[in-house]
Design a protein around this motif. Structure first.
Motif, PDB file in Angstrom:
ATOM      1  N   GLY A 238       0.774  -1.223   0.000  1.00 42.67           N
ATOM      2  CA  GLY A 238       0.000   0.000   0.000  1.00 42.67           C
ATOM      3  C   GLY A 238       0.810   1.280   0.000  1.00 42.67           C
ATOM      4  N   HIS A 239       1.975   1.269   0.650  1.00 44.41           N
ATOM      5  CA  HIS A 239       2.764   2.499   0.685  1.00 44.41           C
ATOM      6  C   HIS A 239       3.162   2.937  -0.719  1.00 44.41           C
ATOM      7  CE1 HIS A 239       6.026  -0.380   0.179  1.00 44.41           C
ATOM      8  NE2 HIS A 239       6.838   0.616  -0.082  1.00 44.41           N
ATOM      9  N   THR A 240       3.380   1.968  -1.628  1.00 47.36           N
ATOM     10  CA  THR A 240       3.770   2.278  -2.995  1.00 47.36           C
ATOM     11  C   THR A 240       2.670   3.041  -3.720  1.00 47.36           C
ATOM     12  OG1 THR A 240       5.177   0.304  -3.108  1.00 47.36           O
ATOM     13  CG2 THR A 240       4.471   1.254  -5.186  1.00 47.36           C
ATOM     14  N   ILE A 241       1.423   2.637  -3.518  1.00 48.34           N
ATOM     15  CA  ILE A 241       0.315   3.290  -4.208  1.00 48.34           C
ATOM     16  C   ILE A 241       0.135   4.715  -3.681  1.00 48.34           C
ATOM     17  CG2 ILE A 241      -2.090   3.063  -4.895  1.00 48.34           C
ATOM     18  CD1 ILE A 241      -0.108   0.824  -5.817  1.00 48.34           C
ATOM     19  N   HIS A 242       0.368   4.928  -2.402  1.00 48.64           N
ATOM     20  CA  HIS A 242       0.300   6.293  -1.876  1.00 48.64           C
ATOM     21  C   HIS A 242       1.438   7.143  -2.429  1.00 48.64           C
ATOM     22  CE1 HIS A 242      -3.018   6.177   1.104  1.00 48.64           C
ATOM     23  NE2 HIS A 242      -2.813   4.878   1.026  1.00 48.64           N
ATOM     24  N   ARG A 243       2.580   6.558  -2.683  1.00 42.00           N
ATOM     25  CA  ARG A 243       3.663   7.300  -3.341  1.00 42.00           C
ATOM     26  C   ARG A 243       3.275   7.646  -4.770  1.00 42.00           C
ATOM     27  NH1 ARG A 243       8.668   7.656  -1.488  1.00 42.00           N
ATOM     28  NH2 ARG A 243       9.724   7.205  -3.449  1.00 42.00           N
ATOM     29  N   LEU A 244       2.602   6.726  -5.431  1.00 42.33           N
ATOM     30  CA  LEU A 244       2.102   7.009  -6.777  1.00 42.33           C
ATOM     31  C   LEU A 244       1.126   8.176  -6.762  1.00 42.33           C
ATOM     32  CD1 LEU A 244       1.390   3.553  -8.476  1.00 42.33           C
ATOM     33  CD2 LEU A 244       2.762   5.424  -9.412  1.00 42.33           C
ATOM     34  N   ALA A 245       0.204   8.158  -5.818  1.00 49.58           N
ATOM     35  CA  ALA A 245      -0.777   9.233  -5.724  1.00 49.58           C
ATOM     36  C   ALA A 245      -0.077  10.574  -5.519  1.00 49.58           C
ATOM     37  CB  ALA A 245      -1.752   8.954  -4.582  1.00 49.58           C
TER      38      ALA A 245
ATOM     39  N   HIS B 227      -5.266  -0.974 -10.760  1.00 47.10           N
ATOM     40  CA  HIS B 227      -4.667  -1.910  -9.803  1.00 47.10           C
ATOM     41  C   HIS B 227      -3.466  -2.530 -10.524  1.00 47.10           C
ATOM     42  CE1 HIS B 227      -3.946  -5.326  -7.198  1.00 47.10           C
ATOM     43  NE2 HIS B 227      -4.885  -4.911  -6.361  1.00 47.10           N
ATOM     44  N   LEU B 228      -2.279  -2.330  -9.974  1.00 45.20           N
ATOM     45  CA  LEU B 228      -1.065  -2.771 -10.672  1.00 45.20           C
ATOM     46  C   LEU B 228      -0.912  -4.286 -10.700  1.00 45.20           C
ATOM     47  CD1 LEU B 228       1.561  -0.149  -9.475  1.00 45.20           C
ATOM     48  CD2 LEU B 228       0.354  -0.236 -11.662  1.00 45.20           C
ATOM     49  N   GLY B 229      -1.389  -4.979  -9.674  1.00 44.36           N
ATOM     50  CA  GLY B 229      -1.213  -6.424  -9.647  1.00 44.36           C
ATOM     51  C   GLY B 229       0.258  -6.801  -9.588  1.00 44.36           C
ATOM     52  N   LEU B 230       0.585  -7.954 -10.157  1.00 46.39           N
ATOM     53  CA  LEU B 230       1.955  -8.473 -10.087  1.00 46.39           C
ATOM     54  C   LEU B 230       2.899  -7.818 -11.082  1.00 46.39           C
ATOM     55  CD1 LEU B 230       1.265 -12.294  -9.692  1.00 46.39           C
ATOM     56  CD2 LEU B 230       2.233 -10.775  -7.962  1.00 46.39           C
ATOM     57  N   TYR B 231       2.378  -7.375 -12.213  1.00 49.03           N
ATOM     58  CA  TYR B 231       3.246  -6.945 -13.300  1.00 49.03           C
ATOM     59  C   TYR B 231       3.174  -5.460 -13.607  1.00 49.03           C
ATOM     60  CZ  TYR B 231       3.255 -11.978 -14.171  1.00 49.03           C
ATOM     61  OH  TYR B 231       3.366 -13.336 -14.040  1.00 49.03           O
ATOM     62  N   GLY B 232       2.206  -4.741 -13.066  1.00 49.71           N
ATOM     63  CA  GLY B 232       1.989  -3.363 -13.463  1.00 49.71           C
ATOM     64  C   GLY B 232       3.011  -2.387 -12.931  1.00 49.71           C
ATOM     65  N   SER B 233       3.209  -1.299 -13.671  1.00 47.20           N
ATOM     66  CA  SER B 233       4.095  -0.224 -13.221  1.00 47.20           C
ATOM     67  C   SER B 233       3.745   1.067 -13.945  1.00 47.20           C
ATOM     68  CB  SER B 233       5.570  -0.573 -13.453  1.00 47.20           C
ATOM     69  OG  SER B 233       5.850  -0.652 -14.839  1.00 47.20           O
TER      70      SER B 233
ATOM     71  N   ILE C 146       7.541   3.484 -10.727  1.00 50.52           N
ATOM     72  CA  ILE C 146       7.059   2.788  -9.540  1.00 50.52           C
ATOM     73  C   ILE C 146       6.205   1.619  -9.988  1.00 50.52           C
ATOM     74  CG2 ILE C 146       5.642   2.946  -7.462  1.00 50.52           C
ATOM     75  CD1 ILE C 146       6.331   5.879  -7.287  1.00 50.52           C
ATOM     76  N   GLY C 147       6.473   0.455  -9.456  1.00 51.84           N
ATOM     77  CA  GLY C 147       5.680  -0.705  -9.810  1.00 51.84           C
ATOM     78  C   GLY C 147       6.232  -1.959  -9.190  1.00 51.84           C
ATOM     79  N   ALA C 148       5.757  -3.088  -9.657  1.00 47.59           N
ATOM     80  CA  ALA C 148       6.149  -4.361  -9.051  1.00 47.59           C
ATOM     81  C   ALA C 148       6.318  -5.433 -10.092  1.00 47.59           C
ATOM     82  CB  ALA C 148       5.123  -4.797  -8.024  1.00 47.59           C
ATOM     83  N   PRO C 149       7.381  -5.371 -10.914  1.00 48.19           N
ATOM     84  CA  PRO C 149       7.645  -6.500 -11.791  1.00 48.19           C
ATOM     85  C   PRO C 149       7.756  -7.783 -10.989  1.00 48.19           C
ATOM     86  CG  PRO C 149       9.049  -4.648 -12.340  1.00 48.19           C
ATOM     87  CD  PRO C 149       8.375  -4.312 -11.035  1.00 48.19           C
ATOM     88  N   ARG C 150       7.366  -8.894 -11.570  1.00 47.41           N
ATOM     89  CA  ARG C 150       7.323 -10.160 -10.840  1.00 47.41           C
ATOM     90  C   ARG C 150       8.675 -10.537 -10.256  1.00 47.41           C
ATOM     91  NH1 ARG C 150       3.817 -14.249 -10.363  1.00 47.41           N
ATOM     92  NH2 ARG C 150       4.617 -16.310  -9.944  1.00 47.41           N
TER      93      ARG C 150
ATOM     94  N   VAL D 139      10.284  -7.486  -5.494  1.00 43.44           N
ATOM     95  CA  VAL D 139       9.284  -7.362  -4.449  1.00 43.44           C
ATOM     96  C   VAL D 139       9.374  -5.953  -3.877  1.00 43.44           C
ATOM     97  CG1 VAL D 139       8.545  -8.181  -2.191  1.00 43.44           C
ATOM     98  CG2 VAL D 139       9.398  -9.805  -3.871  1.00 43.44           C
ATOM     99  N   GLY D 140       8.249  -5.387  -3.543  1.00 44.66           N
ATOM    100  CA  GLY D 140       8.242  -4.049  -2.988  1.00 44.66           C
ATOM    101  C   GLY D 140       8.265  -3.010  -4.081  1.00 44.66           C
ATOM    102  N   GLU D 141       9.057  -1.960  -3.947  1.00 44.60           N
ATOM    103  CA  GLU D 141       9.066  -0.837  -4.866  1.00 44.60           C
ATOM    104  C   GLU D 141      10.453  -0.648  -5.461  1.00 44.60           C
ATOM    105  OE1 GLU D 141       8.678   3.978  -4.451  1.00 44.60           O
ATOM    106  OE2 GLU D 141       7.587   2.668  -3.117  1.00 44.60           O
ATOM    107  N   THR D 142      10.527  -0.353  -6.736  1.00 43.27           N
ATOM    108  CA  THR D 142      11.785  -0.042  -7.398  1.00 43.27           C
ATOM    109  C   THR D 142      11.621   1.232  -8.192  1.00 43.27           C
ATOM    110  OG1 THR D 142      13.464  -0.811  -8.954  1.00 43.27           O
ATOM    111  CG2 THR D 142      11.217  -1.479  -9.402  1.00 43.27           C
TER     112      THR D 142
END
Length: 347
Positions: free
Chosen positions: A4-11, A79-85, A100-104, A107-110
């Motif tokens: 969830g912290h990643t999505i708030h960073r996106l926002a 919703h980014l899911g497993l592959y979205g960025s 910002i996203g989560a390639p499979r 894990v976490g944010e890159t």
């Protein structure tokens, strides 16, 4: 999958880069083409993160209230899911020009710079979108490209309200009602480890925060929710709020106390490792010092030396220390302010 912290960073990135502007929408991939054409040229009125969901409110006029239920306001739900960025590029200082996203494989944010090989002299306006870009949003000072999401769709006000009503409380939202979490957990026969991964129970907690919060609470992940006292559940919530806030602020998940980070500073990496924002910065807490139990299966617990275990729970791997996390019933003592003996490391 991003937590969830990643999505708030996106926002926050969208708010800084596009809020109040008329934006252009396109779908190079074509799967969002009809929706993008309809919303092209509208004003980005508001950006909202709830759990692992991002909502971009768009309307024809800047003076519209995105929460007033106007039929003129639409919400792009992602919703980014497993592959979205999301990948950003723009003028200097625009959204920090990162991805910002989560390639499979991670894990976490890159975060990394946009590949601007198609741009002349780094001009973001000349960046040609990849064929996999589901949605491109372009503003006055930059752009954002979305690839690989689980969901990219248009909601109306009722659908937005239904989403927020379905999801559990988000520790990073000011309007979160933790009573919903307390009630759901204490009425459930499901193990607390599975409940914390259920977004309808608590929104935004993923596999890392789940494992680490349970360790910090000294709770066995398999104890049924109904066997926990209210104080135990309150303690988990009160611990998650600052942990996720730190993640939203820094882009990093760090759950270890400073005095424990050099004890058994190891982690069981996968082929590409557990990546976090800023791993290349020597000033940040390295990932092998960031977690107590996550990806530390088969290694000694930092506090008691017992081998950390792992098991599958609801399709995801949970990690725990069988000695430290022995609290199983509401009769067991628990304190949010752990005393010194509870945090002492045993050889």
């Amino acid at each position: 999958m991003p937590e969830g912290h990643t999505i708030h960073r996106l926002a926050a990135a969208f708010d800084a880069g596009f809020a109040g502007q008329r934006v252009r929408l396109s779908s190079p991939q074509g799967r969002f083409e009809t929706e993008a054409r309809r919303l092209d040229g509208q004003v980005l009125l508001d950006v909202e993160a709830v759990g692992k969901h991002l909502l971009l409110a768009l309307g024809p006029e800047a003076n519209l209230d995105p929460l007033a239920g106007s039929p003129a306001v639409s919400f792009v739900h992602v919703h980014l899911g497993l592959y979205g960025s999301w990948t950003f590029a723009g003028d200097e200082g625009f959204a920090a020009a990162h991805a910002i996203g989560a390639p499979r494989r991670r894990v976490g944010e890159t975060e990394h710079a946009v590949d601007d090989g198609d741009a002349e002299a780094g001009d973001w306006r000349r960046i040609v979108p990849r064929e996999t870009v589901r949605l491109r949003i372009t503003g006055a000072h930059g752009l954002a490209d979305l690839t690989g999401p689980t969901a990219c769709e248009v909601y109306d006000a009722e659908q937005r309200a239904a989403l927020l009503a379905r999801l559990g409380p988000d520790p990073l939202r000011a309007d979160a009602d933790p009573e919903r979490l307390f009630d759901r957990v204490r009425r459930s026969r499901t193990g607390i480890g599975a409940l914390l991964m259920n977004q309808d129970v608590i929104a935004g907690v993923g596999n890392i925060y789940r494992a680490e919060a349970l360790f910090r609470a000294r709770l066995d992940p398999f104890v049924p929710g109904r066997d926990l006292s209210r104080g135990m559940v309150e303690g988990i919530w009160e611990d998650l709020v600052p942990l996720l806030a730190y993640g939203a602020r820094t882009g990093r998940i760090v759950t270890t106390e400073p005095e424990h980070r050099d004890i058994e500073a190891r982690i069981i990496e996968r082929s590409r490792g557990t990546r976090q924002n800023g791993d290349e910065d020597p000033g940040v807490v390295p990932r092998e010092k960031s977690f107590y139990v996550y990806h530390r299966h088969t290694l000694p617990c930092r506090l008691c030396g017992t081998i950390v275990r792992s098991a599958d729970v609801a399709g995801r791997t949970v990690f725990w220390c069988p000695r430290c996390q022995s609290v199983r019933t509401r009769r067991a003592p628990w304190s949010r302010e752990h005393d010194a003996s509870a945090w002492a490391y045993a050889d």
